[in-house]
Design an enzyme around this catalytic site. Structure first.
Site, PDB file in Angstrom:
ATOM      1  CD  GLU A 247      39.119  40.425  42.927  1.00 23.91           C
ATOM      2  OE1 GLU A 247      39.125  40.772  44.117  1.00 23.91           O
ATOM      3  OE2 GLU A 247      39.164  39.249  42.549  1.00 23.91           O
TER       4      GLU A 247
ATOM      5  CG  ASP B  18      39.791  34.968  47.060  1.00 29.66           C
ATOM      6  OD1 ASP B  18      39.498  35.533  45.988  1.00 29.66           O
ATOM      7  OD2 ASP B  18      38.971  34.344  47.750  1.00 29.66           O
TER       8      ASP B  18
ATOM      9  CG  ASP C 190      33.565  33.706  44.732  1.00 28.44           C
ATOM     10  OD1 ASP C 190      34.510  32.887  44.706  1.00 28.44           O
ATOM     11  OD2 ASP C 190      33.539  34.680  45.495  1.00 28.44           O
TER      12      ASP C 190
END
Lengths: 976, 522
Positions: free
Chosen positions: A538, A535, A611
């Site tokens: 980015e 996760d 999310d």
């Protein structure tokens, strides 16, 4: 001091309560980004200049060099704006007809980033040896089949024609602009700062008129520094952006460039009455509570765009890793114009000529690869929550699933398993016995997925951090010295730089579940049953500009973060994937879930849409986002069931399970602030509905697995939106709420609205469709027809296309692996011509044995003749060995029906236990197994409508009981 | 190729033929699994007649799944594992033939022969050993429980006795109040006019002003103190309950500043005290007394003080001549004596100022009244406590929980100690200092179970604790089982601010043989 901070807190408290939404102010719009502003202004000037506009870029014919042995041409390019700057153009035509257009500055002050391709492509594409370039006076031409590629010299323009019709035009609008590297001008402050003497008229020094103003604008705009909110980007290399227009003069609709929360057919962002006012942005970002309809960039980027028309589907793949903005407009109702503005990097655009969607999928797969066969458990149901708080909690959740007999393959652990958010390091107070806990979960054939994020807490007692620090593989700040420090979950953190080759071996060693020689740290408190969730890659940096890393951070080899931002996340899941693959001997298929992705990420596991919110509109847009990923190669996708934020009402949760069960990746997840919502907690009758949906998913696992085989070989998506199945049917082009599952013939339209009890399903062909559960018939039409299908809360609008054979396993168990020797049921849905075809692919679901020929690949057909209806099973492995599996070992040219895996199925007597033929009008006289001397089988026929008939109603159904055949075996059943 | 194909042909049917028709059938249902004369068989729900061969042939024929008791063919049927040497059990058909050797089916009869060894002997032994251990705990626990019950009975006796004795005292007190009221009323009428005059005194007026000022200051002080407390709480909850998903650096920074600030308040306040000034604590307690001063009484006492001779009478001096052992009796006698002297007007004649007399009478009355109310309240409480002791919805039908009323137990997890005071409150106490959080006050037993049933007492709910930062009020569910001690052995925050305590108590240990039977034994 104290009082001030208190005041701060109080005002914060006020802000927080109503701030539960997308934080617009955290992310740039085009007008807040210097190079996007410059790019859009360029486009604006071109529009205003109309026909007077001409691109300053041209090919210098004297520099053309045509290779003799392959379809490559190189030429020098000049810009009339900067005659002293040199550019090099190279156009290659690949074996499959795809065209690669590359342009770079030659002999400039610096080097533009040109390594994106080395990460995204599986290998250097093979260039055609047959196609020849011919240099003419005005242009270069290469023809092959119906296609012709033309490179015009002045102005520079690259066009792909098919049958003389323009398909793709690069720089047709003259927006190509590669900002060359230049020296930062010395501040001319001394002169200008001299104040004019008071009272005197200021002498206006006429600045020499900027001859480039018509193209670049009169003023320099944010070339050397840029500030957004409190962050300043130092831009040490100055301007280096790249603008290029790509036009599809004969294609009215475009798809792709995920990830955006919007429709599959991309709404316009420019031209008249655009849907969005900002361009689509590709800049991987951790967007808190993102909007359900927006061109704002999200967690991942795939710069691939399909352009579609009745005549052809083509695509462009703009292989650039830096921040990119894309405007989409339609100057006419049959054309599409796009404008791509990137911050840095070379021009490296692939034109994929199609001409069908399937061809485009294959051409793209050839470049970036296909999803490999997943571990079977990855297709089961994943139960996640932020957080299961202890090993006791994990065991209790598993127990509850078993008590209610709910299938579930994987239990997940979010960040709170770790102490101080130091990944790998168990919080031993809550998880005192991690290995025993994992083994307890694995004892029922299940797995665990544990999160490992890319930020490392700067703690000198954290072995992962100290090792990375010692190896010098952490991302550096703009100074290029030391380590970049930012904030994430653990507080002050640093990030591993996977562009550094030294990071890879080390990362692989971390995941070894045993003690390494030499005493180096590895994750001994894990087992091979632990798989990984990546996760925040980015990367998410809480105190960074736009919640990510400063662009002037420095990676390996001196590249700036700006150059590599969009591929950064893919490197992380790539490294983890490889680490898991090699942690065991023999290697097993890894499962890695990633939030950030790029073109090529399909090779390294699954993604999810991040999310999302527990709202109906997010449920709906989640389906579209997954479809968009599917057509861009990343088929193994899903969105969080239930929505990450919020507490979904029971009806919403039931519908969300139905959505999830029909996505390749099927996971329920929830935010730490939400109420628990495991399916067994739902009140009746919602609980039973959710459980039935989960069981349905498990009965359909053979369909999903077989679909994965196809995508692993061909790149054709698992979820197939209407335009990919019926490319010529205009009415289906905008549809993104119904889709087919692989080549199975299953058509699903998940309900994503409250109180809806009926669904309109569009049938784009003249064929009969059957409701999956009842056999109710629905008939399409050659021009397409919309039919109304019941969709009570416990009903998923699910149809079987006439002409399909759907293999299922009707004995859902606790986990997918426990079903591996269960018998199959075949649903033979007759077409209007009374035929049917389907496939079944099987392997051990765990190892790479399939690449050594250890698999079973079957074809089922139904053919009507004067001798009755013959339902047959044939071996596809023998018939088409070369196209059976992805990554087959070299030298594996034939298929051995007695391979190790097939033998296991033999030994375990894995049968076809039932054959259900749907659409049988008349009661059969006999049903015989042809191969056993005409043995009459047991069967039962329920009267109803035949597949050939025009009328509706329940189909006639023939159920053949236990024909006594093994799934590995060839057989024929004759129905008279 | 050809031999292989031939090999493939022997089929499932042969395997099925050898299958035991009665596999997976519960002994009580064996009679139902017999073929008819024509070798057919009816599904147990009567919906369908099938061939006897179709029973347990690994193909689901009956809509109710009754034809496949021994296979996984029917999705919702049950398989009976005999488990000889242990306890027989049903398993779900989805577990039949799944390759797993589950404890519930220790004889392995649900799997292909050779897959699972018969482990019933060891599993049975382990089970029995475990059960014996549990039984031992239960026995010991139930003994403790019976002492709890005995305690409850004693408590009842004590409370009933208390109520009875209070009743007597109340009657006496009521008479006394009556008498005092008469005296007070009589004296009061005489003195009103005199009192009004005295209240004109500048001293009195000034006192009133001071009082007003004090009240105002106190109000302001309280306002500020409350605010400070509230802000402190916000910061505390920020530190502990900060939701990192908001990703807001400002919160982290502010929190960092706050927690890095050394806690100065306590030290400072202590330093500041000198010159006999009040400390913050004294200020808190004494200010109220000061404001509550009855200035009229003060005024009168002041007059008394001015007018009284400085010597005390013999009666008040006599104590110095009396041996210590006699002192209490003497004091009691003296108080009564003086009291009566006053009431009879003997002493009062000598004291000057009739207003003092009226005030004293009034005071005596008020005091007596207060005592009376107190007694009444105490009595009502004891009476209601008596009722609660044996009320199934309070301390249990046998009063077994009364013993734990207000008993507190602790459990430490990570940086916190969790405290549970039965029937009162649950708390979270940081081990490294900082403020405690209430996790809730006792609300109820398990509402999903019948009051009086063992399940009813297996769960307690504590609610309305301190509100979480940006979240709900904290609450606790306490799950209890029988054990020889009152303990908490596990604390988990399963949802944000919703805690689950697991613990044991002897109060849940029913005497063996009394608890409902769950298992069927062979």
């Amino acid at each position: 001091m104290w009082a001030r901070s208190v005041l701060g807190i109080v005002s914060l408290a006020l802000v927080f309560n109503d701030a539960l939404a997308f934080k617009e102010q955290d992310f740039k719009t085009c007008s807040q980004s210097g190079f996007c502003r410059r790019g859009r202004a360029l486009s604006q000037r071109a529009q205003e200049a109309k026909s007077a506009w001409q691109s300053p870029y041209s090919v210098d014919p004297s520099t053309i060099s045509v290779a003799t042995d392959k379809a490559v041409v190189q030429a020098g390019v000049k810009s009339s704006l900067y005659p002293e700057v040199n550019f090099g153009l190279e156009v290659r035509i690949q074996e499959d007809g795809a065209v690669r257009v590359r342009m770079d500055e030659v002999g400039g002050l610096r080097k533009r980033y040109d390594e994106a391709a080395s990460w995204a492509l599986i290998s250097e594409p093979i260039i055609s040896k047959n196609i020849k370039w011919v240099a003419g006076k005005k242009d270069l031409r290469a023809s092959y089949g119906p296609n012709e590629v033309v490179v015009s010299y002045a102005p520079l323009q690259v066009t792909l024609y098919k049958n003389g019709k323009e398909q793709v035009v690069i720089n047709g609008k003259g927006l190509l602009h590669m900002e060359h590297f230049r020296k930062k001008p010395e501040p001319a402050a001394a002169v200008e700062a001299t104040p004019a003497a008071e009272g005197q008229e200021q002498t206006v020094i006429e600045a020499p008129e900027n001859p480039r103003a018509w193209f670049e604008g009169a003023d320099e705009d944010a070339l050397w520094e840029e500030t957004f909110n409190s962050w300043t980007d130092s831009k040490p290399k100055g301007p280096e952006s790249l603008s290029v227009d790509i036009t599809f003069p004969n294609h009215p609709v475009v798809y792709g460039i995920p990830q955006h929360a919007t429709r599959l057919a991309l709404p316009s962002t420019a031209g008249e009455n655009p849907t969005f006012t900002d361009p689509y942005r590709l800049y991987n970002a951790d967007v808190f509570e993102y909007l359900a309809s927006s061109p704002v960039s999200l967690y991942g980027s795939i710069p691939l765009m399909h352009a579609h028309s009745e005549e052809s589907t083509v695509a462009v793949f703009d292989l650039v890793a830096s921040e990119t903005w894309i405007d989409v407009s339609h100057s006419t109702d049959r054309s599409t114009e796009t404008h791509w503005i990137s911050e840095s990097g070379i021009l490296d655009v692939f034109i994929l000529p199609g001409p069908t969607p399937d061809d485009v999928f294959a051409q793209y797969a050839k470049l970036t690869g296909t999803p490999p066969m997943p571990a079977l458990f990855g297709l089961g149901y994943h139960q996640c929550r932020w957080n299961y708080v202890s090993s006791e909690d994990v065991r209790t959740v598993q127990k509850r699933f078993d008590e209610e007999n709910i299938p579930m393959d994987v239990l997940w652990l979010d960040i709170e398993y770790s102490v101080d958010h130091e990944y790998f390091m168990w919080n031993e107070k809550m998880f005192p016995d991690p290995v025993e806990m994992i083994n307890d979960v694995a004892a029922t054939g299940r797995k665990m997925v544990v999160i490992v994020d890319p930020h490392l807490k700067r703690d000198n007692n954290y072995p992962a951090f100290t090792a990375a620090q010692e190896l010098g593989i952490l991302v550096k700040p703009k100074s290029g010295e030391g380590e970049y420090e930012g904030w994430c979950w653990p507080g002050s953190s640093s990030w591993v730089d996977f562009f550094n080759p030294n990071a890879w071996d080390w990362w692989k060693s971390l995941f070894k579940p045993y003690q390494l020689e030499g005493g180096k740290w590895s994750w001994t408190k894990s087992t091979e049953d632990v798989h990984i969730w990546n996760d925040m890659n980015e990367p998410s940096v809480f105190n960074g500009p736009e919640i990510t890393m400063p662009k002037d951070n420095v990676h390996y080899d001196g590249w700036e973060h700006r150059d590599v931002h969009n591929i950064n996340g893919m490197l992380y899941s790539n490294a983890t994937w490889q680490a898991l693959a090699v942690r065991s001997d023999p290697p097993k298929r890894p499962f890695v879930l990633t939030r950030s992705f790029f073109a090529g990420s399909q090779r390294f596991g699954a993604m999810w849409t991040g999310d999302n919110l527990g709202t109906w509109e997010h449920m709906e847009v989640g389906v579209k986002m997954v479809l968009s990923n599917s057509i861009a190669g990343l088929s193994f996708a899903g969105s969080d069931v239930g929505g990450f934020f919020g507490n979904p009402e029971p009806e919403m949760l039931v519908r969300w399970y139905q959505v999830g069960a029909f996505a390749p990746f099927f996971r329920a997840h929830a935010h730490i602030d939400t109420k628990r919502r495991e399916p067994y907690l739902l009140p009746s009758p919602y609980k039973e509905m959710a459980i039935d949906t989960l069981r349905l998913r498990y009965t359909l696992l053979p369909v999903w697995y077989t679909a994965f085989r196809e995508t692993s070989v061909s790149g054709k998506p698992i979820l197939r939106p209407q335009y990919t199945v019926f490319p010529k049917d205009r009415r289906g082009w905008e549809m993104d709420d119904q889709y087919y599952i692989g080549g199975s013939g299953l058509l699903v339209k998940p309900v994503t609205k409250k109180d809806v009890r009926e669904a309109e399903v569009y049938l784009g062909e003249d064929e009969v469709y059957y409701e999956y559960f009842t056999g109710e018939t629905y008939r399409g039409a050659a021009k397409g027809r919309t039919v109304t299908v019941p969709a009570a809360l416990d009903q998923i609008p699910l149809l079987v296309r006439g002409g399909s054979v759907v293999p299922t396993r009707e004995r859902p168990r606790r986990a997918s692996g426990l079903m591996k020797y269960d018998p199959f049921t075949l649903k033979v849905a007759l077409s209007k011509d009374e035929g049917a075809r389907g496939e079944l692919y099987l392997d051990d679901g765990e190892t790479f044995g399939h690449q050594r020929g250890e698999y079973v690949w079957r074809e089922f057909t139904a053919v009507k003749s004067k001798k009755g209806l013959r339902v047959s099973s044939r071996d596809l492995g023998s018939a088409r060995p070369a196209e059976a599996v992805e990554g087959a070992s070299p030298g594996l040219t034939s298929y051995d029906r007695g391979n190790k895996y097939a033998r296991t199925l033999e030994e375990r007597d894995v049968r076809v236990e039932k054959v259900v033929v749907v659409g049988v009008k008349a009661k059969p006289k006999s049903v015989k197994l042809d191969s056993q001397g005409g043995k009459e089988l047991e069967w039962e026929w329920t009267p109803g409508v035949g597949s050939k008939e025009k009328k509706g109603g329940r189909a006639g159904v023939l159920v053949i009981k236990d024909p006594g055949v093994k799934v590995t075996q060839d057989w024929d059943i004759v129905i008279l | 190729m050809v031999p292989w194909l031939l090999l493939a042909l022997p089929l499932g049917a042969t395997a099925a033929a050898g299958r035991d028709k009665l596999l997976g059938v519960h002994p009580s249902a064996l009679a139902k699994y017999t073929p008819s004369k024509s070798n057919t068989w009816k599904c147990l729900d009567g919906s369908k007649e099938i061939s006897w061969n179709a029973v347990n042939d690994d193909y689901c024929d009956c809509p109710d799944g009754s034809d496949e008791p021994g296979t996984s063919a029917c999705p919702d049927s049950r398989f009976w594992c005999k488990n000889e040497g242990h306890i027989g059990a049903y398993i779900h058909s989805s577990r039949v033939g799944d390759g797993l050797c589950e404890t519930e089916c220790c004889d392995g009869s649900d799997e292909r022969p050779g897959t699972c060894p018969n482990r019933c002997k060891e599993i049975g032994e382990a089970y029995r050993a475990k059960r014996d251990a549990e039984l031992k705990i239960q026995k010991t626990g139930s003994k403790i429980r019976s002492t709890y019950i005995a305690f409850a009975h004693k408590e009842r006796k004590r409370l009933e006795d208390l109520a009875a004795s209070l009743e007597k005292d109340i009657v006496a007190k009521e008479k006394e109040v009556e008498k005092l009221r008469e005296i007070a009323e009589r004296t009061e009428s005489l003195t009103q006019a005199a009192l009004d005059h005295k209240r004109q005194s500048p001293l009195y007026q000034s006192l009133l002003n001071h009082n007003k000022a004090l009240k105002s200051l106190k109000r302001e002080y309280k306002k500020h103190a409350d605010r400070e407390k509230q802000l402190g709480q916000i910061l505390d909850s920020l530190r502990t309950g900060y939701n990192p998903n908001y990703q807001d650096m400002a919160v982290l920074e502010a929190d960092g500043e706050e927690s890095s600030t050394p806690e100065p308040e306590s030290e400072k306040t202590e330093e500041a005290v000198d010159d006999g000034l009040w400390t913050a604590d004294e200020l808190d307690s004494e200010l109220d007394d000061l404001i509550g001063t009855d200035y009229t009484s003060l005024l009168l006492e002041h007059e008394d003080h001015i007018n009284t001779p400085t010597e005390d009478s013999l009666l008040f001096k006599i104590t110095s001549y009396i041996p210590d052992a006699w002192l209490p009796q003497y004091e009691a006698w003296k108080d009564n004596f003086v009291d009566w002297l006053e009431k009879l007007g003997i002493v009062s004649e000598e004291s000057s100022g009739s207003s003092t007399e009226a005030t004293r009478a009034q005071q005596a009355l008020t005091e007596a009244n207060t005592e009376l109310n107190h007694m009444r309240r105490e009595k009502t409480e004891s009476e209601s406590d008596v009722l609660k002791i044996f009320n199934p919805e309070h301390f249990g039908a046998e009063g077994e929980w009364k013993k734990l009323d207000d008993t507190c137990i602790n459990h430490e997890v990570g940086d916190y100690t969790y405290e549970l005071c039965f029937f009162k409150e649950a708390k979270q106490k940081p081990n490294k200092g900082g403020s405690n959080f209430s996790l809730g006050r006792f609300q109820s037993w398990n509402k999903d179970a019948r009051p009086g049933s063992p399940e009813y007492y297996s769960k307690q709910v504590y609610q309305h604790g301190t509100r979480c930062w940006n979240g709900p009020e904290r609450s606790v569910v306490v799950l209890l089982t029988c054990g020889v001690e009152n303990t908490i052995y596990s604390v988990q925050e399963l949802e944000k601010c919703e805690y689950q305590f697991k613990g044991t108590s002897p109060a849940l240990c029913l005497p063996p043989g009394k608890e409902p039977q769950n298992h069927e034994e062979l």
